[in-house]
Design a protein around this motif. Structure first.
Motif, PDB file in Angstrom:
ATOM      1  N   SER A 229       0.820  -1.217   0.000  1.00  0.00           N
ATOM      2  CA  SER A 229       0.000   0.000   0.000  1.00  0.00           C
ATOM      3  C   SER A 229       0.851   1.264   0.000  1.00  0.00           C
ATOM      4  O   SER A 229       0.468   2.275  -0.606  1.00  0.00           O
ATOM      5  N   GLU A 230       2.010   1.251   0.668  1.00  0.00           N
ATOM      6  CA  GLU A 230       2.866   2.426   0.705  1.00  0.00           C
ATOM      7  C   GLU A 230       3.268   2.838  -0.703  1.00  0.00           C
ATOM      8  O   GLU A 230       3.259   4.022  -1.049  1.00  0.00           O
ATOM      9  N   PHE A 231       3.618   1.864  -1.514  1.00  0.00           N
ATOM     10  CA  PHE A 231       4.014   2.145  -2.895  1.00  0.00           C
ATOM     11  C   PHE A 231       2.827   2.585  -3.729  1.00  0.00           C
ATOM     12  O   PHE A 231       2.849   3.654  -4.357  1.00  0.00           O
ATOM     13  N   TRP A 232       1.766   1.785  -3.761  1.00  0.00           N
ATOM     14  CA  TRP A 232       0.656   2.048  -4.664  1.00  0.00           C
ATOM     15  C   TRP A 232      -0.084   3.337  -4.312  1.00  0.00           C
ATOM     16  O   TRP A 232      -0.436   4.115  -5.203  1.00  0.00           O
ATOM     17  N   ASN A 233      -0.302   3.569  -3.028  1.00  0.00           N
ATOM     18  CA  ASN A 233      -0.982   4.807  -2.641  1.00  0.00           C
ATOM     19  C   ASN A 233      -0.073   6.020  -2.779  1.00  0.00           C
ATOM     20  O   ASN A 233      -0.550   7.152  -2.857  1.00  0.00           O
ATOM     21  N   GLY A 234       1.228   5.757  -2.817  1.00  0.00           N
ATOM     22  CA  GLY A 234       2.175   6.850  -2.958  1.00  0.00           C
ATOM     23  C   GLY A 234       2.328   7.335  -4.387  1.00  0.00           C
ATOM     24  O   GLY A 234       2.564   8.519  -4.632  1.00  0.00           O
ATOM     25  N   ILE A 235       2.198   6.427  -5.348  1.00  0.00           N
ATOM     26  CA  ILE A 235       2.402   6.821  -6.749  1.00  0.00           C
ATOM     27  C   ILE A 235       1.107   7.033  -7.516  1.00  0.00           C
ATOM     28  O   ILE A 235       1.097   7.680  -8.561  1.00  0.00           O
TER      29      ILE A 235
END
Length: 279
Positions: A229-235
């Motif tokens: 989630s950190e990656f996907w919600n970040g980009i």
């Protein structure tokens, strides 16, 4: 003209290498990548796959830690780092941040392969399938190998990425020239998709699959898992797509974001059991 040349002339078209490699024979080469692959899948009784992909640059956690520690030790005596040193250090830290996903991918592949091998079906169902390269692809094939199962590698000929990773099952190694044919085989047999952090290639595969499902060009139900989630919600702000009216609210149900192998495993197994095994 010598006797040997006379006997070989004229060559049959399907044995004329110059012709087969010419622009005029492009359609034939495309058909070869479709038909030869299908024949091999049929010979191996493969009808269902779980596709896993992500960055080819992701490395095992232990390796990432070692590389960063080595750089920090090398730069420890320097009072001022050059721009090249700073970039090298930045990249090593980024690799360490991304490295846990290698281990997550390997663990999830291991669990899914063990589950698949426990099924009583005579078909070799739900085999792990990757792009056959390094990084997350390697982790996926490695996890399947660790579980004692087979896995598929759909490789692609690229100037900076040579050969398949060593964990792909030998009889299930493929090397494609045409990207779109490779994409066909990713989607055609896929019954589930797991996407780990990655770059342009990863985004390409993800959004193409979402588009095919959204437009019902792919009618089968395919669970799509976005890991991290950190990656996907970040980009990506998926809600922003809805706010701007470019997708429907229900389109957000086409995928699920998870952070643990247990959550991903339970979601995929429950989905495949309901949609394929019980039916």
């Amino acid at each position: 003209m010598t006797k040997k040349i006379a006997e070989a002339w004229p060559p049959r078209a399907y044995k004329n290498v110059d012709f087969l490699n010419s622009p005029e024979a492009r359609q034939i080469r495309i058909l070869c990548e479709l038909e030869e692959t299908e024949r091999r899948f049929k010979e191996e009784n493969i009808e269902d796959t779980i596709v896993m992909f992500g960055s080819a640059r992701t490395m095992p956690l232990k390796e990432a830690k070692s590389r960063l520690a080595g750089l920090e030790k090398r730069f420890a005596g320097k009072k001022r780092l050059s721009q090249k040193d700073k970039e090298e250090l930045r990249l090593a830290k980024a690799n360490l941040r991304n490295a846990p996903y290698y281990n997550y991918a390997m663990d999830l592949s291991h669990k899914l392969t063990k589950w698949s091998m426990s099924l009583t079906s005579k078909q070799r169902r739900f085999l792990i399938c990757s792009g056959g390269g390094p990084g997350i692809m390697e982790a996926a094939n490695r996890g399947a190998r660790k579980a004692g199962g087979a896995s598929i590698g759909l490789g692609i000929s690229l100037p900076f990425e040579q050969g398949l990773n060593p964990y792909v099952t030998r009889d299930l190694q493929f090397e494609f020239h045409y990207f779109f044919v490779r994409k066909w085989w990713f989607i055609y047999l896929a019954k589930a998709l797991v996407v780990f952090p990655g770059g342009f290639g990863t985004m390409d595969e993800l959004f193409e699959t979402l588009t095919l499902i959204q437009t019902r060009k792919v009618e089968k139900k395919v669970p799509i898992v976005l890991f991290g989630s950190e990656f996907w919600n970040g980009i990506l702000s998926f809600d922003t797509f809805v706010e701007w009216g470019v997708i429907s609210p229900k389109d957000l149900n086409l995928f699920k974001i998870v952070d643990t192998t247990e959550e991903a495993f339970d979601y995929i197994v429950k989905f495949l059991t309901k949609e394929h095994l019980l039916k």
